[in-house]
Scaffold this motif. Structure first.
Motif, short mmCIF file in Angstrom:
data_model
loop_
_atom_site.label_atom_id
_atom_site.label_comp_id
_atom_site.label_asym_id
_atom_site.label_seq_id
_atom_site.Cartn_x
_atom_site.Cartn_y
_atom_site.Cartn_z
N LEU A 50 0.99 -1.33 -0.06
CA LEU A 50 0.19 0.10 -0.06
C LEU A 50 1.19 1.73 -0.13
O LEU A 50 2.09 1.29 0.87
CB LEU A 50 -1.02 -0.33 1.70
CG LEU A 50 -2.12 1.04 1.36
CD1 LEU A 50 -3.19 1.51 0.13
CD2 LEU A 50 -2.56 1.19 3.03
N ALA A 51 0.63 1.97 -1.15
CA ALA A 51 1.92 3.34 -0.68
C ALA A 51 0.48 4.63 -1.22
O ALA A 51 -0.06 4.79 -1.31
CB ALA A 51 2.63 3.07 -2.54
N SER A 52 1.13 5.25 -0.36
CA SER A 52 1.48 6.92 0.11
C SER A 52 0.47 7.41 -1.86
O SER A 52 0.96 7.07 -2.68
CB SER A 52 2.51 7.66 0.39
OG SER A 52 2.71 7.36 1.56
N ALA A 53 -0.52 9.11 -1.41
CA ALA A 53 -0.70 9.13 -2.13
C ALA A 53 1.35 9.63 -2.95
O ALA A 53 1.61 10.63 -2.45
CB ALA A 53 -1.57 10.12 -2.39
N MET A 54 1.43 9.73 -4.86
CA MET A 54 3.05 10.46 -5.26
C MET A 54 2.25 10.37 -6.19
O MET A 54 1.48 9.87 -7.18
CB MET A 54 3.62 10.15 -5.17
CG MET A 54 3.91 8.35 -5.29
SD MET A 54 5.18 7.75 -4.95
CE MET A 54 5.00 7.33 -2.93
N PRO A 55 2.79 11.39 -7.71
CA PRO A 55 3.00 11.02 -8.81
C PRO A 55 3.36 9.58 -9.37
O PRO A 55 4.30 9.49 -8.65
CB PRO A 55 3.49 12.31 -9.48
CG PRO A 55 3.85 13.53 -7.84
CD PRO A 55 3.56 12.27 -6.59
N ALA A 56 2.03 9.72 -10.25
CA ALA A 56 2.21 7.99 -10.94
C ALA A 56 3.68 7.79 -10.94
O ALA A 56 4.25 6.64 -11.06
CB ALA A 56 1.71 7.76 -11.68
N GLU A 57 4.39 8.92 -11.96
CA GLU A 57 5.45 8.52 -12.47
C GLU A 57 6.65 8.64 -11.56
O GLU A 57 7.85 7.48 -11.89
CB GLU A 57 6.25 9.74 -12.90
CG GLU A 57 5.18 9.87 -14.63
CD GLU A 57 3.89 11.19 -14.28
OE1 GLU A 57 3.99 11.45 -13.05
OE2 GLU A 57 2.75 10.79 -14.54
N ASP A 58 6.37 9.10 -10.05
CA ASP A 58 7.83 8.81 -8.51
C ASP A 58 7.34 7.60 -8.34
O ASP A 58 8.68 6.71 -8.22
CB ASP A 58 7.07 9.81 -7.75
CG ASP A 58 7.18 11.54 -8.24
OD1 ASP A 58 8.09 11.95 -9.40
OD2 ASP A 58 7.24 12.35 -7.74
N LEU A 59 6.10 6.79 -8.12
CA LEU A 59 5.48 5.74 -7.92
C LEU A 59 6.28 4.41 -9.14
O LEU A 59 7.41 4.14 -8.35
CB LEU A 59 4.63 5.43 -7.72
CG LEU A 59 3.84 3.94 -7.51
CD1 LEU A 59 5.15 3.25 -6.05
CD2 LEU A 59 2.60 3.65 -7.42
N LEU A 62 10.07 4.87 -8.61
CA LEU A 62 10.56 3.95 -6.92
C LEU A 62 10.45 2.21 -7.39
O LEU A 62 11.69 1.66 -7.13
CB LEU A 62 9.50 4.48 -6.11
CG LEU A 62 9.84 4.33 -4.68
CD1 LEU A 62 11.21 4.09 -3.62
CD2 LEU A 62 8.41 4.12 -4.02
N LEU A 63 9.30 1.61 -7.94
CA LEU A 63 9.04 0.69 -8.20
C LEU A 63 11.13 -0.35 -8.95
O LEU A 63 11.01 -1.42 -8.73
CB LEU A 63 7.97 0.07 -8.48
CG LEU A 63 6.47 0.28 -7.87
CD1 LEU A 63 5.78 0.18 -8.60
CD2 LEU A 63 6.65 0.46 -5.91
N ALA A 64 10.86 1.17 -9.50
CA ALA A 64 11.93 0.38 -10.22
C ALA A 64 13.38 -0.30 -9.54
O ALA A 64 14.47 -0.55 -10.17
CB ALA A 64 12.35 0.97 -11.95
N THR A 65 13.39 0.31 -8.74
CA THR A 65 14.25 0.41 -7.75
C THR A 65 14.68 -1.00 -6.75
O THR A 65 15.51 -1.51 -5.85
CB THR A 65 14.68 0.78 -6.94
OG1 THR A 65 13.42 1.81 -6.07
CG2 THR A 65 15.19 2.87 -7.95
N ASP A 66 12.99 -1.59 -6.26
CA ASP A 66 12.69 -3.07 -6.54
C ASP A 66 14.10 -4.04 -6.28
O ASP A 66 14.36 -4.79 -8.11
CB ASP A 66 11.15 -3.11 -6.80
CG ASP A 66 11.03 -4.55 -5.56
OD1 ASP A 66 11.92 -5.14 -5.26
OD2 ASP A 66 9.92 -4.47 -5.53
#
Length: 96
Positions: A50-59, A62-66
């Motif tokens: 469950l992720a906080s609200a943020m611009p979709a591009e930022d998410l 972020l997910l690309a660094t998993d």
């Protein structure tokens, strides 16, 4: 706010190889409140965040660094939503 599902694309043996790095990654994001919750799916075919609200591009960045994604053992699926009804004590999530 976002619900992210994680789907393993490799054997559990291969996923387990990256689990410590992935766990550290999750702990950092939760400490920063970028992720609010994370856990395993049952049966163990992946996970859910469950992720906080943020611009979709930022998410996406972020997910690309998993570590799971970086090492090709999982993919993410993202659903954006706006919480309108919340339990007592979770009012800060309303409207995110």
């Amino acid at each position: 706010m976002f619900v992210i599902t994680v789907t393993y694309t490799a054997s559990l043996d291969e996923v387990d190889r990256w689990r410590p790095a992935h766990g550290d990654w999750l702990k950092r994001l939760i400490a920063q409140r970028l992720l609010l919750a994370a856990g395993r799916q049952i049966p163990l075919t992946g996970g859910v965040y469950l992720a906080s609200a943020m611009p979709a591009e930022d998410l996406s960045r972020l997910l690309a660094t998993d570590p799971y994604v970086l090492n090709g053992v999982a993919t993410h699926s993202v659903v954006e939503f706006t919480p309108l009804l919340v339990s007592d004590g979770l009012e800060e999530l309303k409207g995110q």
